[in-house]
Design a protein around this motif. Sequence first.
Motif, mmCIF file in Angstrom:
data_model
loop_
_atom_site.group_PDB
_atom_site.id
_atom_site.type_symbol
_atom_site.label_atom_id
_atom_site.label_comp_id
_atom_site.label_asym_id
_atom_site.label_seq_id
_atom_site.Cartn_x
_atom_site.Cartn_y
_atom_site.Cartn_z
ATOM 1 N N THR A 164 9.904 68.904 30.151
ATOM 2 C CA THR A 164 10.483 67.713 29.535
ATOM 3 C C THR A 164 11.669 67.234 30.352
ATOM 4 O O THR A 164 12.626 67.984 30.558
ATOM 5 N N MET A 165 11.595 65.990 30.811
ATOM 6 C CA MET A 165 12.766 65.418 31.482
ATOM 7 C C MET A 165 13.629 64.776 30.409
ATOM 8 O O MET A 165 13.143 63.959 29.630
ATOM 9 N N ARG A 166 14.901 65.154 30.348
ATOM 10 C CA ARG A 166 15.776 64.560 29.340
ATOM 11 C C ARG A 166 17.239 64.616 29.768
ATOM 12 O O ARG A 166 17.661 65.521 30.488
ATOM 13 N N TYR A 167 17.982 63.627 29.347
ATOM 14 C CA TYR A 167 19.438 63.635 29.475
ATOM 15 C C TYR A 167 20.053 63.016 28.242
ATOM 16 O O TYR A 167 19.567 61.984 27.762
ATOM 17 N N ALA A 168 21.093 63.630 27.714
ATOM 18 C CA ALA A 168 21.885 63.000 26.658
ATOM 19 C C ALA A 168 22.998 62.216 27.336
ATOM 20 O O ALA A 168 23.430 62.575 28.444
ATOM 21 N N SER A 192 24.129 55.660 42.796
ATOM 22 C CA SER A 192 23.511 56.445 41.733
ATOM 23 C C SER A 192 21.998 56.363 41.892
ATOM 24 O O SER A 192 21.438 55.291 42.048
ATOM 25 N N VAL A 193 21.381 57.538 41.866
ATOM 26 C CA VAL A 193 19.955 57.625 42.209
ATOM 27 C C VAL A 193 19.125 57.978 40.976
ATOM 28 O O VAL A 193 19.439 58.937 40.263
ATOM 29 N N ASP A 194 18.088 57.197 40.725
ATOM 30 C CA ASP A 194 17.224 57.462 39.572
ATOM 31 C C ASP A 194 15.815 56.981 39.871
ATOM 32 O O ASP A 194 15.492 56.635 41.010
ATOM 33 N N LYS A 195 15.011 56.944 38.856
ATOM 34 C CA LYS A 195 13.637 56.451 38.988
ATOM 35 C C LYS A 195 13.382 55.606 37.740
ATOM 36 O O LYS A 195 12.447 55.853 36.981
ATOM 37 N N SER A 196 14.292 54.630 37.541
ATOM 38 C CA SER A 196 14.251 53.872 36.290
ATOM 39 C C SER A 196 13.115 52.860 36.261
ATOM 40 O O SER A 196 12.861 52.258 35.229
ATOM 41 N N GLU A 200 11.978 56.823 31.382
ATOM 42 C CA GLU A 200 12.931 56.498 30.308
ATOM 43 C C GLU A 200 14.267 57.191 30.554
ATOM 44 O O GLU A 200 15.342 56.621 30.373
ATOM 45 N N THR A 201 14.195 58.461 30.939
ATOM 46 C CA THR A 201 15.411 59.242 31.187
ATOM 47 C C THR A 201 16.279 58.515 32.208
ATOM 48 O O THR A 201 17.498 58.425 32.053
ATOM 49 N N LEU A 204 18.133 55.370 30.855
ATOM 50 C CA LEU A 204 19.386 55.717 30.180
ATOM 51 C C LEU A 204 20.435 56.111 31.211
ATOM 52 O O LEU A 204 21.605 55.694 31.151
ATOM 53 N N TRP A 205 20.047 56.911 32.190
ATOM 54 C CA TRP A 205 20.956 57.341 33.264
ATOM 55 C C TRP A 205 21.647 56.132 33.878
ATOM 56 O O TRP A 205 22.876 56.069 34.001
ATOM 57 N N ARG A 206 20.852 55.138 34.251
ATOM 58 C CA ARG A 206 21.382 53.950 34.931
ATOM 59 C C ARG A 206 22.375 53.192 34.036
ATOM 60 O O ARG A 206 23.435 52.754 34.483
ATOM 61 N N GLU A 207 22.001 53.092 32.737
ATOM 62 C CA GLU A 207 22.859 52.386 31.785
ATOM 63 C C GLU A 207 24.222 53.079 31.661
ATOM 64 O O GLU A 207 25.274 52.451 31.739
ATOM 65 N N ILE A 208 24.180 54.402 31.486
ATOM 66 C CA ILE A 208 25.424 55.151 31.251
ATOM 67 C C ILE A 208 26.300 55.160 32.516
ATOM 68 O O ILE A 208 27.520 54.986 32.447
#
Length: 363
Positions: A164-168, A192-196, A200-201, A204-208
């Motif tokens: 499960t990929m997840r971040y709070a 900042s590096v992601d796969k938005s 979904e994770t 949220l990462w990008r938003e925060i």
Amino acid sequence: MPSKIVFLPGEGIGPEIVAEARKVLNALKPYDFQFEACEGAVGGVAYEASGQPLPEATLDLVRQADAVLFGAVGDPRFDHLDRTLRPEHAILGLRRELGLYAYLKHVTVPNELSGLSPLRPERVAGMDLLVVRELNGDVYTGQPRGRRRAPDGPFAGDREGFDTMRYAEGEVRRVARVAFEASRQRRGRVASVDKSNVLETSGLWREIVGEVAQGYPDVSLTHLYADNTLMQLVSRPTDFDVILTGNLFGDLIADAASTLTGSIAMAGSAMLGDSPKGICEAGHGTALDIAGTGRANPIACVRAAALMLRHSLDRVDLAERIEAAIADVFARGFRTAEMSAGAGTRVVSTSEMGDAIVESLAS
Ligand code: IPM
Ligand code: MG
């Protein structure tokens, strides 16, 4: 009061490189630096002695320490064991025990070493990149995870593995702050590096990260996809200042970035949490094939000792002294076996490299 340092050499070349870091720390005694050393067992050697890759006795030492220096663990002889008994599990257990959530890898390529890079020298000369990797969440710890029979789809009934990929949001926020704070001491740019575009994770990462950035108007933030980041890293590595990313992408990016130096044994790493006590490590493998031959490069481990002085022991002055000594050693032409040597350079053994650093410290 002397600082309490716990050394966790591990296996393979781990003990050899930790011995050199310790030699360099010993040579700092004239600069009002006293430490009490103890050594703990981790990894496959610990498993063989006690049935656990991270024995309770080692955890006790770590709990009482001011700082921890980690060598290397990993040995394919233990690959058949349950995942929690394999040597690598020690590092995951230590991160959890100390609540470490930020992994910092500082990768630099001084001009005189740019020829060692797998890239063209002009592409990497002057590279100075800090990777800030989240270290606690993501697919590493997300639940549920496991094995089952695929419930549906064209492969229904097959054996299936899942994570499960997840971040709070709080997890993203705290590591983002580490990256923004660090960039303030540097060139003020965070990527900042992601796969938005897929996850979904990551959305949220990008938003925060965007929200955290509002508290740092002096730092410029860009968002990059992970695949694009690796392309940029191998084509224009000097463009980066700080890369901020999650646990899994960071695992890949940190290793790719350090490889650009021409040796994965050049950049040290620090694993940090809310308290000054972190774990600093060379951040490369056990290199079992060269263990005991005197060909291991101790530089990443000595740099890890410098990071330990900087982040855990509040001795930035000594960290800078070590970094300057390493720069001096390279300028004097000392190289280890895996660094292809050119004119005016001299290939030395692991312990001769440590001696050279000690000599440069005193000069
Ligand atoms: C690292 C290592 C570890 C990780 C392994 C050994 C669990 O690759 O420190 O980067 O994936 O975090
Ligand atoms: Mg890794």
